[in-house]
Design a protein around this motif. Structure first.
Motif, short mmCIF file in Angstrom:
data_model
loop_
_atom_site.label_atom_id
_atom_site.label_comp_id
_atom_site.label_asym_id
_atom_site.label_seq_id
_atom_site.Cartn_x
_atom_site.Cartn_y
_atom_site.Cartn_z
N VAL A 119 0.84 -1.23 0.07
CA VAL A 119 -0.14 -0.10 0.07
C VAL A 119 0.95 1.09 0.05
N ARG A 120 1.64 1.35 0.87
CA ARG A 120 2.87 2.45 0.95
C ARG A 120 3.37 2.57 -0.55
N ARG A 121 3.94 1.64 -1.13
CA ARG A 121 4.27 1.71 -2.63
C ARG A 121 3.24 2.34 -3.45
N LEU A 122 2.04 2.15 -3.27
CA LEU A 122 1.02 2.61 -4.22
C LEU A 122 0.77 4.13 -3.83
N VAL A 123 0.67 4.55 -2.74
CA VAL A 123 0.11 5.57 -2.35
C VAL A 123 1.30 6.76 -2.13
N HIS A 124 2.67 6.47 -2.05
CA HIS A 124 3.78 7.39 -1.75
C HIS A 124 3.92 8.16 -2.82
N PRO A 125 3.83 7.92 -4.39
CA PRO A 125 4.20 8.59 -5.11
C PRO A 125 2.99 9.78 -5.39
N ILE A 126 1.70 9.72 -4.98
CA ILE A 126 0.87 10.55 -5.06
C ILE A 126 0.38 11.33 -3.96
#
Length: 681
Positions: free
Chosen positions: A640-647
């Motif tokens: 989840v962290r890899r998914l939301v961190h860029p945004i």
């Protein structure tokens, strides 16, 4: 000890005796002795000025000029008293008045005038101008030199003692050139005083001889005028020597040797100028009427000197040059040339006052304190910050560099402070944004600080703005700043107090590189690695089963427990965003392993809707001055962290097991299972 005591008292007693000479008559024989001492002392000062390698090696020169000038004027007064009272002022003055100028008043006056022109118009004026410009440039260069010293100290190139010594040299250099600017005025004033004293002696001697002693006109001139000219010549010779010494000192560039050696070495360093000068001297012999022998001798000397220069160059140059060229290509030197500083801070020219301690700048001290704070907060030893000026930066601008690449830039206008708040419209200044959090702010004149604070604004000085911005950059890039050597150093520190923990973990289970990856992953998510003992214990247990990165990181986070959530607590309460159970189950089912850890493989529409909703909720909560965290199951936390961190880079992702440090859990929003229409808050 007695010699030291005598040295301490010698100069003060000498100055007192000089003052006594102004009012107490001296016998002619004593005057002769003091005149000889004056001329010899001036010659000694000139030789000392020529043989020093650096101007600062003769730092007492300005005071010497003052003492010697006062001594010479006292001798003038004593000689004038003897000339007018007795018509005789000792053998030295008498010899200069009769033998040196041939007993001719006209010749004496002309020689005296020429000496004055040489001293006053040529040497003194030039030396005074050089001293003035040198003092100005030295004072202007002080902040840059001090910043370079502090930068070398911060980067570890020099230690504190060396830095203290170099700062003292910078201050001594500024004091010396400032004193030389004033001392050159003594020399110029001495030349003017010599003219006045000589004219007074001429007129006074003629008046005393004719009016008081009843001498004939010719006898008065022969007795008093020649003695006055002799006195003027005797005083002008040491005055000229001091003027030359002054010129040599202020025009002396710092070298490796004395002036004579430097001049000879540099003039004879190239044979071509010597040859051209020699052939030019020979060509002058072709002019009809010019004597041939002097020019032939001068040209021959030049050509002989050029041949000797060539012989010297041919002999040692290849042997000396070979090692130099070889040493310049050694791997060690080349490696030192290509190294970059991990962390750098560049300032535009008008921001140098931030690091100038004389101007009240304390930025370097704050940077040192910042390194200590980072060590306490994050558990890493930040590299020294290489601070330097950059003339290519726009005015009032600073830049933060990471491994030689600029990663952030900001402004710190001189004479201003940063006011942060919502009610800044009534304050004059330049609107801007606070560089770390992007808050509305305004650069206002420093004198309006109290007014801004009364209006409810938070006022921050320029150094604090730069330091805060630097701290944010270091925190964001802490993982990149943690190198392999840093990990070894931290491991050695733990080993001294907990040797069993380290010996069990490395190298038997994990290498330093694998430990580095785990610590970097923790730092990337803002987790402090200060408690290395518990981190190493958790890694030792998990590494027995797997060496994959995600499980190791989760094990370390679990071991840290409440410390992970502590930075996000507000009054012991944690404000969280969560997924609905159905959505969280879909996320768990969509996990796919990759070389860089597990990722979420939802369909694009669902992923986009999830991220959009999550970003909206996080923004709404932050607008209420609350920093939320996203909480999910530990199995999906890393993905989840890899998914939301860029945004949403400022949104921390925690697992349920990491909430043990919070006394209250306050839900600020829930992302629904049906997206986009089914999402609820």
């Amino acid at each position: 000890m007695a010699l030291k005591r005598l040295t301490q008292l010698g100069v003060p007693v000498g100055i007192v005796m000089i003052v006594v000479m102004l009012v107490v008559p001296l016998p002619a024989i004593v005057l002769d002795l003091l005149i000889a001492l004056n001329i010899t002392g001036a010659l000694l000062v000139l030789m000392t000025a020529m043989f020093v390698a650096r101007p600062l090696d003769f730092a007492a020169f300005p005071a010497v000029i003052l003492v010697m000038t006062l001594f010479r004027l006292a001798l003038n007064v004593s000689a004038t008293r003897l000339v007018l009272l007795d018509g005789y002022a000792g053998k030295v003055i008498d010899t200069f008045g009769h033998f040196v100028v041939g007993g001719s008043l006209i010749v004496g006056l002309i020689v005296f005038a020429i000496l004055l022109v040489i001293q006053f118009t040529v040497i003194t004026n030039g030396a005074g101008r050089v001293a003035e410009v040198g003092a100005r440039f030295t004072l202007d260069a002080m902040p840059g030199k001090q910043m370079a010293i502090d930068a070398d100290l911060n980067s570890g190139l020099i230690d504190e003692d060396q830095a203290r010594k170099r700062r003292a040299e910078v201050h001594a250099e500024a004091d010396f050139y400032g004193a030389m600017d004033g001392a050159s005025k003594f020399v110029k004033g001495d030349a003017v005083a010599a003219i006045i004293i000589t004219l007074v002696n001429l007129i006074g001697g003629f008046a005393v001889g004719v009016g008081q002693n009843g001498m004939a006109f010719g006898d008065a001139i022969n007795t008093y005028s020649l003695l006055s000219v002799g006195d003027g010549l005797v005083s002008q010779i040491p005055a000229l020597l001091l003027s030359v010494a002054t010129g040599l000192i202020v025009t002396r560039a710092t070298g490796e040797d004395d002036m004579g050696s430097d001049i000879v070495r540099q003039i004879t360093a190239n044979r071509m100028p010597l040859r051209v000068a020699g052939f030019a001297a020979f060509s002058l012999c072709l002019i009809p009427g010019l004597p041939k022998i002097p020019f032939v001798l001068a040209g021959g000397l030049m050509l002989i000197a050029s041949s000797r220069v060539q012989e010297a160059a041919d002999a040692p140059a290849p042997e000396a040059a070979a090692p130099a060229l070889a040493s310049a290509d050694t791997p060690e030197l080349l490696a030192a040339e290509i190294q970059v500083d991990p962390l750098g801070l560049e300032l535009s020219a008008d921001l140098i006052d931030l690091v100038d301690t004389n101007a009240g700048g304390d930025l370097l001290e704050r940077v040192k304190s910042l390194r200590r704070k980072i060590a306490v907060d994050l558990g890493i030893v930040a590299p020294p910050v290489r601070t330097r000026d950059n003339l290519e930066l726009p005015s009032r601008t600073y830049a933060i560099l990471l491994f030689g690449i600029e990663v952030a830039r900001g402004e710190a206008p001189p004479g201003c402070v940063l006011a942060i708040g919502d009610f800044l419209g009534s304050l004059p200044g330049e609107p801007t944004q606070e560089p770390v959090f992007g808050l509305e702010a305004k650069w206002i004149p420093a004198e309006l600080r109290s007014q801004a604070e009364l209006s409810g604004a938070t006022v921050v000085d320029r150094a604090s703005v730069v330091t805060t911005h630097l701290a944010e950059v270091v925190t964001q890039h802490a993982a990149r700043l943690l190198g392999r050597e840093d990990v070894r150093m931290l491991t050695d520190v733990v080993k001294r107090s907990h040797p069993v923990v380290v010996e069990e973990l490395t190298p038997a289970q994990l290498s330093l590189g694998e430990i580095q990856r785990v610590l970097q992953s923790l730092l990337e998510e803002g987790v402090s690695i200060r408690d290395l003992v518990r981190i190493f214990e958790a890694l030792s247990l998990r590494a027995a089963r797997t060496k994959e990165l995600d499980p190791l990181v989760e094990a370390a986070r679990m071991a840290l427990g409440p410390a992970v959530a502590a930075p996000y607590l507000v009054d012991k309460a944690l404000h969280v965003l969560t997924f609905e159970p159905q959505l969280e189950q879909r996320i768990l089912e969509s996990l796919r392993p990759t070389d860089h850890g597990a990722t979420i493989a939802l369909d694009p529409e669902t992923s986009h809707a999830l991220i959009t909703r999550l970003a909206q909720l996080a923004t709404d909560v932050e607008n209420r001055n609350i920093r939320p965290v996203l909480v999910c199951a530990p199995q999906v936390r890393a993905a989840v962290r890899r998914l939301v961190h860029p945004i949403v880079p400022r949104l921390a992702v925690l697992s349920y097991q990491e909430l043990t440090g919070a006394e209250q859990i306050r839900s600020e929003g829930v992302i629904g299972a049906e997206l986009p229409a089914g999402a609820v808050a």
